[in-house]
Write a protein that holds these residues in place. Structure first.
Motif, PDB file in Angstrom:
ATOM      1  N   LEU A  28      18.140  30.738   6.660  1.00 30.31           N
ATOM      2  CA  LEU A  28      17.293  29.571   6.463  1.00 30.31           C
ATOM      3  C   LEU A  28      15.994  29.720   7.234  1.00 30.31           C
ATOM      4  CD1 LEU A  28      20.407  28.309   6.433  1.00 30.31           C
ATOM      5  CD2 LEU A  28      19.067  26.270   6.136  1.00 30.31           C
ATOM      6  N   SER A  29      14.890  29.320   6.606  1.00 33.26           N
ATOM      7  CA  SER A  29      13.613  29.230   7.311  1.00 33.26           C
ATOM      8  C   SER A  29      12.967  27.903   6.960  1.00 33.26           C
ATOM      9  CB  SER A  29      12.699  30.396   6.946  1.00 33.26           C
ATOM     10  OG  SER A  29      12.312  30.353   5.597  1.00 33.26           O
ATOM     11  N   ARG A  30      12.370  27.270   7.971  1.00 35.27           N
ATOM     12  CA  ARG A  30      11.723  25.967   7.782  1.00 35.27           C
ATOM     13  C   ARG A  30      10.222  26.139   7.970  1.00 35.27           C
ATOM     14  NH1 ARG A  30      16.169  21.963   8.563  1.00 35.27           N
ATOM     15  NH2 ARG A  30      14.733  20.287   8.062  1.00 35.27           N
ATOM     16  N   HIS A  31       9.471  25.442   7.125  1.00 35.57           N
ATOM     17  CA  HIS A  31       8.008  25.515   7.184  1.00 35.57           C
ATOM     18  C   HIS A  31       7.456  24.102   7.105  1.00 35.57           C
ATOM     19  CE1 HIS A  31       8.126  29.876   6.539  1.00 35.57           C
ATOM     20  NE2 HIS A  31       9.176  29.579   5.794  1.00 35.57           N
ATOM     21  N   ASP A  32       6.730  23.693   8.140  1.00 35.83           N
ATOM     22  CA  ASP A  32       6.153  22.352   8.204  1.00 35.83           C
ATOM     23  C   ASP A  32       4.768  22.372   7.566  1.00 35.83           C
ATOM     24  OD1 ASP A  32       5.344  19.804   8.776  1.00 35.83           O
ATOM     25  OD2 ASP A  32       5.704  19.944  10.928  1.00 35.83           O
ATOM     26  N   VAL A  33       4.625  21.691   6.441  1.00 33.78           N
ATOM     27  CA  VAL A  33       3.337  21.622   5.745  1.00 33.78           C
ATOM     28  C   VAL A  33       2.824  20.178   5.692  1.00 33.78           C
ATOM     29  CG1 VAL A  33       3.728  23.701   4.380  1.00 33.78           C
ATOM     30  CG2 VAL A  33       4.485  21.524   3.484  1.00 33.78           C
ATOM     31  N   ARG A  34       3.262  19.377   6.650  1.00 42.60           N
ATOM     32  CA  ARG A  34       2.864  17.967   6.706  1.00 42.60           C
ATOM     33  C   ARG A  34       1.570  17.795   7.498  1.00 42.60           C
ATOM     34  NH1 ARG A  34       8.336  15.902   9.297  1.00 42.60           N
ATOM     35  NH2 ARG A  34       7.986  17.873  10.335  1.00 42.60           N
ATOM     36  N   GLY A  35       0.633  17.116   6.884  1.00 41.66           N
ATOM     37  CA  GLY A  35      -0.518  16.609   7.612  1.00 41.66           C
ATOM     38  C   GLY A  35      -1.496  17.588   8.220  1.00 41.66           C
ATOM     39  N   HIS A  36      -1.480  18.839   7.840  1.00 40.77           N
ATOM     40  CA  HIS A  36      -2.504  19.749   8.346  1.00 40.77           C
ATOM     41  C   HIS A  36      -2.807  20.829   7.315  1.00 40.77           C
ATOM     42  CE1 HIS A  36       1.149  21.989   9.459  1.00 40.77           C
ATOM     43  NE2 HIS A  36       0.405  23.064   9.442  1.00 40.77           N
ATOM     44  N   THR A  37      -3.977  21.395   7.431  1.00 41.52           N
ATOM     45  CA  THR A  37      -4.388  22.455   6.524  1.00 41.52           C
ATOM     46  C   THR A  37      -3.856  23.776   7.049  1.00 41.52           C
ATOM     47  OG1 THR A  37      -6.399  21.245   5.999  1.00 41.52           O
ATOM     48  CG2 THR A  37      -6.368  23.579   5.447  1.00 41.52           C
ATOM     49  N   LEU A  38      -3.203  24.523   6.185  1.00 40.17           N
ATOM     50  CA  LEU A  38      -2.651  25.811   6.581  1.00 40.17           C
ATOM     51  C   LEU A  38      -3.748  26.863   6.663  1.00 40.17           C
ATOM     52  CD1 LEU A  38       0.512  25.915   4.284  1.00 40.17           C
ATOM     53  CD2 LEU A  38       0.405  25.273   6.689  1.00 40.17           C
ATOM     54  N   THR A  39      -3.624  27.742   7.653  1.00 33.46           N
ATOM     55  CA  THR A  39      -4.547  28.866   7.743  1.00 33.46           C
ATOM     56  C   THR A  39      -4.178  29.879   6.671  1.00 33.46           C
ATOM     57  OG1 THR A  39      -3.162  30.144   9.254  1.00 33.46           O
ATOM     58  CG2 THR A  39      -4.728  28.569  10.248  1.00 33.46           C
ATOM     59  N   GLU A  40      -5.050  30.845   6.454  1.00 34.52           N
ATOM     60  CA  GLU A  40      -4.757  31.869   5.456  1.00 34.52           C
ATOM     61  C   GLU A  40      -3.498  32.651   5.833  1.00 34.52           C
ATOM     62  OE1 GLU A  40      -6.861  35.734   3.376  1.00 34.52           O
ATOM     63  OE2 GLU A  40      -8.124  34.206   4.288  1.00 34.52           O
ATOM     64  N   GLU A  41      -3.330  32.929   7.109  1.00 32.94           N
ATOM     65  CA  GLU A  41      -2.136  33.651   7.569  1.00 32.94           C
ATOM     66  C   GLU A  41      -0.872  32.829   7.340  1.00 32.94           C
ATOM     67  OE1 GLU A  41      -0.224  35.241  11.724  1.00 32.94           O
ATOM     68  OE2 GLU A  41      -2.395  35.394  11.486  1.00 32.94           O
ATOM     69  N   GLU A  42      -0.930  31.524   7.627  1.00 32.84           N
ATOM     70  CA  GLU A  42       0.220  30.649   7.399  1.00 32.84           C
ATOM     71  C   GLU A  42       0.555  30.574   5.911  1.00 32.84           C
ATOM     72  OE1 GLU A  42      -0.039  27.399  11.005  1.00 32.84           O
ATOM     73  OE2 GLU A  42      -1.467  27.234   9.346  1.00 32.84           O
ATOM     74  N   CYS A  43      -0.471  30.521   5.073  1.00 28.35           N
ATOM     75  CA  CYS A  43      -0.253  30.508   3.621  1.00 28.35           C
ATOM     76  C   CYS A  43       0.423  31.789   3.162  1.00 28.35           C
ATOM     77  CB  CYS A  43      -1.569  30.326   2.888  1.00 28.35           C
ATOM     78  SG  CYS A  43      -2.225  28.662   2.942  1.00 28.35           S
ATOM     79  N   ASP A  44      -0.004  32.927   3.713  1.00 26.78           N
ATOM     80  CA  ASP A  44       0.605  34.208   3.342  1.00 26.78           C
ATOM     81  C   ASP A  44       2.076  34.257   3.729  1.00 26.78           C
ATOM     82  OD1 ASP A  44      -1.795  35.086   2.298  1.00 26.78           O
ATOM     83  OD2 ASP A  44      -2.336  36.277   4.067  1.00 26.78           O
ATOM     84  N   VAL A  45       2.391  33.776   4.927  1.00 25.15           N
ATOM     85  CA  VAL A  45       3.781  33.756   5.394  1.00 25.15           C
ATOM     86  C   VAL A  45       4.617  32.837   4.509  1.00 25.15           C
ATOM     87  CG1 VAL A  45       5.288  33.014   7.292  1.00 25.15           C
ATOM     88  CG2 VAL A  45       3.235  34.351   7.776  1.00 25.15           C
ATOM     89  N   LEU A  46       4.074  31.657   4.196  1.00 23.48           N
ATOM     90  CA  LEU A  46       4.779  30.697   3.354  1.00 23.48           C
ATOM     91  C   LEU A  46       4.988  31.253   1.946  1.00 23.48           C
ATOM     92  CD1 LEU A  46       6.035  27.932   2.949  1.00 23.48           C
ATOM     93  CD2 LEU A  46       3.740  27.041   2.506  1.00 23.48           C
ATOM     94  N   LEU A  47       3.960  31.822   1.374  1.00 22.67           N
ATOM     95  CA  LEU A  47       4.069  32.386   0.031  1.00 22.67           C
ATOM     96  C   LEU A  47       5.096  33.513  -0.017  1.00 22.67           C
ATOM     97  CD1 LEU A  47       3.084  32.402  -2.869  1.00 22.67           C
ATOM     98  CD2 LEU A  47       1.254  33.950  -2.167  1.00 22.67           C
ATOM     99  N   ASP A  48       5.093  34.366   0.984  1.00 23.04           N
ATOM    100  CA  ASP A  48       6.069  35.451   1.041  1.00 23.04           C
ATOM    101  C   ASP A  48       7.490  34.895   1.132  1.00 23.04           C
ATOM    102  OD1 ASP A  48       6.806  38.274   1.252  1.00 23.04           O
ATOM    103  OD2 ASP A  48       7.325  37.786   3.337  1.00 23.04           O
ATOM    104  N   ALA A  49       7.670  33.858   1.949  1.00 28.61           N
ATOM    105  CA  ALA A  49       8.995  33.244   2.090  1.00 28.61           C
ATOM    106  C   ALA A  49       9.462  32.642   0.767  1.00 28.61           C
ATOM    107  CB  ALA A  49       8.960  32.170   3.181  1.00 28.61           C
ATOM    108  N   ILE A  50       8.559  31.954   0.079  1.00 21.48           N
ATOM    109  CA  ILE A  50       8.921  31.321  -1.195  1.00 21.48           C
ATOM    110  C   ILE A  50       9.255  32.364  -2.251  1.00 21.48           C
ATOM    111  CG2 ILE A  50       8.009  29.964  -3.127  1.00 21.48           C
ATOM    112  CD1 ILE A  50       6.470  28.307  -1.005  1.00 21.48           C
ATOM    113  N   LEU A  51       8.445  33.413  -2.321  1.00 24.55           N
ATOM    114  CA  LEU A  51       8.655  34.427  -3.357  1.00 24.55           C
ATOM    115  C   LEU A  51       9.933  35.242  -3.153  1.00 24.55           C
ATOM    116  CD1 LEU A  51       5.014  35.712  -3.879  1.00 24.55           C
ATOM    117  CD2 LEU A  51       6.362  34.276  -5.415  1.00 24.55           C
ATOM    118  N   THR A  52      10.379  35.359  -1.919  1.00 20.86           N
ATOM    119  CA  THR A  52      11.601  36.134  -1.653  1.00 20.86           C
ATOM    120  C   THR A  52      12.839  35.256  -1.521  1.00 20.86           C
ATOM    121  OG1 THR A  52      11.181  36.136   0.742  1.00 20.86           O
ATOM    122  CG2 THR A  52      10.343  38.013  -0.545  1.00 20.86           C
TER     123      THR A  52
END
Length: 64
Positions: free
Chosen positions: A33-57
């Motif tokens: 399990l991995s948790r990603h908090d996307v509430r109330g703030h703009t994600l940096t490009e690096e955070e978006c890359d990590v999140l996208l990789d997690a979602i795709l896998t």
């Protein structure tokens, strides 16, 4: 099973979903399990890359 949990506060029935996630956590040997908090703030490009990789896998994506 690879499970990604997105913390969004979009759904009012959070308790039910959190209960299901807690049940999955009981068998961590079978689930990753991995948790990603996307509430109330703009994600940096690096955070978006990590999140996208997690979602795709992931085998399952849960939004709470």
């Amino acid at each position: 099973m690879r499970i990604v949990i997105l913390e969004t506060d979009l759904f009012p029935d959070r308790q039910t979903v959190e209960g299901a996630v807690a049940w999955l956590k009981e068998d961590l040997a079978a689930h990753c399990l991995s948790r990603h908090d996307v509430r109330g703030h703009t994600l940096t490009e690096e955070e978006c890359d990590v999140l996208l990789d997690a979602i795709l896998t992931a085998d399952l994506v849960v939004t709470v």
